[in-house]
Design an enzyme around this catalytic site. Structure first.
Site, PDB file in Angstrom:
ATOM      1  N   ASP A  97     -29.127 -45.850   5.661  1.00 16.02           N
ATOM      2  CA  ASP A  97     -28.000 -45.376   6.456  1.00 16.02           C
ATOM      3  C   ASP A  97     -26.711 -45.546   5.654  1.00 16.02           C
ATOM      4  O   ASP A  97     -26.539 -46.551   4.968  1.00 16.02           O
ATOM      5  CB  ASP A  97     -27.902 -46.163   7.761  1.00 16.02           C
ATOM      6  CG  ASP A  97     -29.183 -46.087   8.574  1.00 16.02           C
ATOM      7  OD1 ASP A  97     -29.785 -45.004   8.621  1.00 16.02           O
ATOM      8  OD2 ASP A  97     -29.589 -47.103   9.164  1.00 16.02           O
ATOM      9  N   GLU A 134     -22.345 -50.648  13.792  1.00 19.19           N
ATOM     10  CA  GLU A 134     -23.132 -50.069  12.700  1.00 19.19           C
ATOM     11  C   GLU A 134     -22.582 -50.456  11.325  1.00 19.19           C
ATOM     12  O   GLU A 134     -23.337 -50.837  10.445  1.00 19.19           O
ATOM     13  CB  GLU A 134     -23.171 -48.541  12.822  1.00 19.19           C
ATOM     14  CG  GLU A 134     -23.971 -48.026  14.005  1.00 19.19           C
ATOM     15  CD  GLU A 134     -25.478 -48.052  13.780  1.00 19.19           C
ATOM     16  OE1 GLU A 134     -25.934 -48.375  12.666  1.00 19.19           O
ATOM     17  OE2 GLU A 134     -26.208 -47.751  14.743  1.00 19.19           O
TER      18      GLU A 134
END
Length: 120
Positions: free
Chosen positions: A50, A32
């Site tokens: 994000d 990520e």
């Protein structure tokens, strides 16, 4: 800040992450955010973004403004600090609710194979 793999493992242990899931968490973070605490992702298809080490989404979990809010009751900027206490608490809350399903990085890369952390 960018963690080394073992530095990340040690910090996650300090934050109380479940040892049985440690390889999953390390894999998730590596896929990520590449272990960067200050990563802000490009805008997603739905207009959300994000944030941080765990790439926590602002649609549900953190508020973009200066007032803490959403389900983790934090601002998104609180998820970008080198001290990952706030981000860790939020990530564990997300996991409690959705397991790892909230993270496409885990789903795409970690479902069947995880990094070796035996030397940590």
């Amino acid at each position: 800040k960018r963690f080394t793999r073992c530095g990340l493992v040690n910090e996650l242990r300090k934050q109380g992450f479940d040892e049985n899931l440690m390889r999953d968490w390390v894999c998730l973070v590596e896929n990520e955010s590449a272990r960067y605490t200050d990563k802000i992702a490009n805008v997603n298809k739905n207009g959300s973004r994000d944030y941080g080490l765990f790439q926590i989404n602002d649609k549900y979990w953190c508020s973009k403004g200066s007032t803490p809010g959403k389900d983790c009751n934090v601002t998104c900027s609180q998820l970008l600090t080198d001290d990952i206490t706030v981000a860790s608490t939020c990530a564990k809350k997300i996991y409690k609710r959705t397991k790892f399903d909230a993270w496409s990085g885990w789903d795409n890369h970690c479902n069947h194979s995880n990094p070796d952390i035996s030397s940590c």
